[in-house]
Design an enzyme around this catalytic site. Structure first.
Site, PDB file in Angstrom:
ATOM      1  N   GLN A 156       1.053  -0.669   0.351  1.00 27.51           N
ATOM      2  CA  GLN A 156      -0.256  -0.274   0.346  1.00 27.51           C
ATOM      3  C   GLN A 156       1.175   1.102   0.213  1.00 27.51           C
ATOM      4  O   GLN A 156       0.240   2.333  -0.183  1.00 27.51           O
ATOM      5  CB  GLN A 156      -0.899  -0.069   1.334  1.00 27.51           C
ATOM      6  N   ASN A 157       2.120   0.671   0.354  1.00 23.50           N
ATOM      7  CA  ASN A 157       3.063   1.928   0.296  1.00 23.50           C
ATOM      8  C   ASN A 157       3.448   2.601  -1.014  1.00 23.50           C
ATOM      9  O   ASN A 157       2.947   2.174  -2.269  1.00 23.50           O
ATOM     10  CB  ASN A 157       4.237   1.531   0.508  1.00 23.50           C
ATOM     11  N   HIS A 171      -1.576   1.449  -4.452  1.00 20.24           N
ATOM     12  CA  HIS A 171      -1.883   2.993  -3.883  1.00 20.24           C
ATOM     13  C   HIS A 171      -0.711   4.116  -4.506  1.00 20.24           C
ATOM     14  O   HIS A 171      -1.044   5.012  -4.571  1.00 20.24           O
ATOM     15  CB  HIS A 171      -1.960   3.103  -2.381  1.00 20.24           C
ATOM     16  N   CYS A 180      -5.045  14.702 -19.444  1.00 23.14           N
ATOM     17  CA  CYS A 180      -4.663  13.458 -20.386  1.00 23.14           C
ATOM     18  C   CYS A 180      -3.821  12.147 -19.574  1.00 23.14           C
ATOM     19  O   CYS A 180      -4.145  11.864 -20.862  1.00 23.14           O
ATOM     20  CB  CYS A 180      -4.013  13.641 -21.372  1.00 23.14           C
TER      21      CYS A 180
END
Ligand code: APR
Length: 251
Positions: free
Chosen positions: A104-105, A122, A133
Site C-alpha cells: 500500500q506504500n 496505491h 490527459c
C-alpha cells in the site's frame, strides 16, 4: 489466534518450507526508516494533516499547488531515507523463494532494498502523470526545501495540463494491474506475511481474507493489534525491522 511477542516455531517452519511467499505491507513497514505512518497517534500523517485537503481529487482541483507541495515534501522525505533490515530481509528471501510484495506504500524502499516483484496498490511517489490527459511525466521534479512555500506543478508536454503525483487518492479506483497481481499473489502463495498495516483501508484490507478462506497461513507483524489480527494464523507484536530478519533466517 494469540498475539506473540516472540516468533513461535510454527511460524518459522511455515516460512522455512514456503516456496511462494507473499508480503502485504503498509506504512508501518517503512516506519523504522523514519517515514511517518498515516494513523499512528501524534506522528501519523492523518493526525497532523487533513486528508480531505491533501489526498482527494477535489483537493487537487481546489488547490493543486498546495497538494503538489505536500507531495514534494513526502518525495523529499523518502529520497532522504533508506531501507531497513526488514526491507533487506524480504529482498533476501528472493534467493530461495518466489516472493511477491503487494504494498500500500507509495515509497520505493522495497525496490531499493533489492525486491524485484513489487505491486503498488496505491501508486507511487516516483511516478507522475498529467491530470488532464494521463500522459506519463518523466522529467525531474523539484522536491528541494523549503516545502512551506507553495510551488507550481510542472506542465504536461503533450496537452499543457498540470502534472499530478501518481498516487491513488481517496475516492479514486485502484489501478487494475497491481490489484489483480496482488489478488493472484495472495491466492497462490504458501504463506502470507501481513506487515505494518492497520487493516482499515479497503480493498487492500480484504486481501488477507482470501488467504484465510483458502487455509493459507497468515503471519501478521504489528506492534499493535488490528482488525486483521484475529483472522491471522499468527499475530506477532513485533516491529518489521525486528521480526522479518528473524523469519528470513529460518530459511
Ligand atoms: N513495524 C510494523 N508495524 C508498525 C510499525 C513497525 N515498526 N510501526 C507502526 N506499525 C503499524 C501500526 O501499528 C499501524 O497498525 O503500522 C500500521 C500503520 O497503519 P496506517 O498508518 O493506517 O497505514 P496503512 O495501513 O498502510 O494505511 C493504509 O491508508 O491513508 C491511506 O493510502 C494510505 O496506503 C495507505 C492506507
Amino acid at each position: 489466534m494469540a498475539a506473540c511477542s516472540s516468533i513461535p516455531d510454527f511460524a518459522l517452519q511455515v516460512v522455512k518450507k514456503a516456496d511462494r511467499i507473499t508480503v502485504l505491507s503498509g506504512a508501518g513497514m517503512s516506519a523504522e526508516s523514519g517515514l511517518p505512518t498515516f494513523r499512528d497517534a501524534q506522528t501519523g500523517l492523518w493526525e497532523r494533516f487533513d486528508a480531505a485537503a491533501l489526498a482527494t481529487p477535489e483537493a487537487w482541483n481546489r488547490d493543486p499547488e498546495f497538494v503538489w507541495s505536500w507531495y514534494m515534501w513526502r518525495h523529499h522525505l523518502v529520497r532522504a531515507t533508506a531501507p531497513h533490515a526488514g526491507h533487506l530481509a524480504v529482498a533476501q528471501w528472493e534467493h530461495s523463494a518466489d516472493v511477491t510484495i503487494v504494498t500500500q506504500n507509495v515509497d520505493d524502499l522495497h525496490e531499493r532494498a533489492g525486491s524485484s516483484h513489487v505491486h503498488h496498490l496505491h501508486g507511487s511517489l516516483f511516478h507522475f502523470r498529467c491530470a488532464q490527459c494521463s500522459f506519463a511525466y518523466s522529467d525531474e521534479v523539484d522536491d528541494s526545501e523549503p516545502h512551506e512555500s507553495p510551488r507550481r506543478p510542472p506542465r504536461c508536454q503533450r496537452c499543457g495540463g498540470l502534472i499530478r503525483p501518481g498516487v491513488v487518492w481517496f475516492g479514486e479506483m485502484l489501478p487494475s494491474e497491481p490489484w489483480e497481481a496482488g489478488v493472484q499473489a495472495v491466492d497462490s502463495c504458501d504463506v502470507l506475511v501481513v506487515v505494518g498495516t492497520s487493516g482499515l483501508v479497503y480493498p487492500a484490507a480484504g486481501l488477507p481474507q482470501i488467504a484465510h478462506e483458502k487455509g493459507i497461513p497468515t503471519i501478521e507483524i504489528n506492534p499493535d493489534e488490528t482488525p486483521l489480527s484475529r483472522e491471522c494464523t499468527v499475530s506477532l507484536r513485533m516491529s518489521a525491522a525486528t521480526a522479518l530478519p528473524i523469519l528470513a533466517r529460518s530459511r
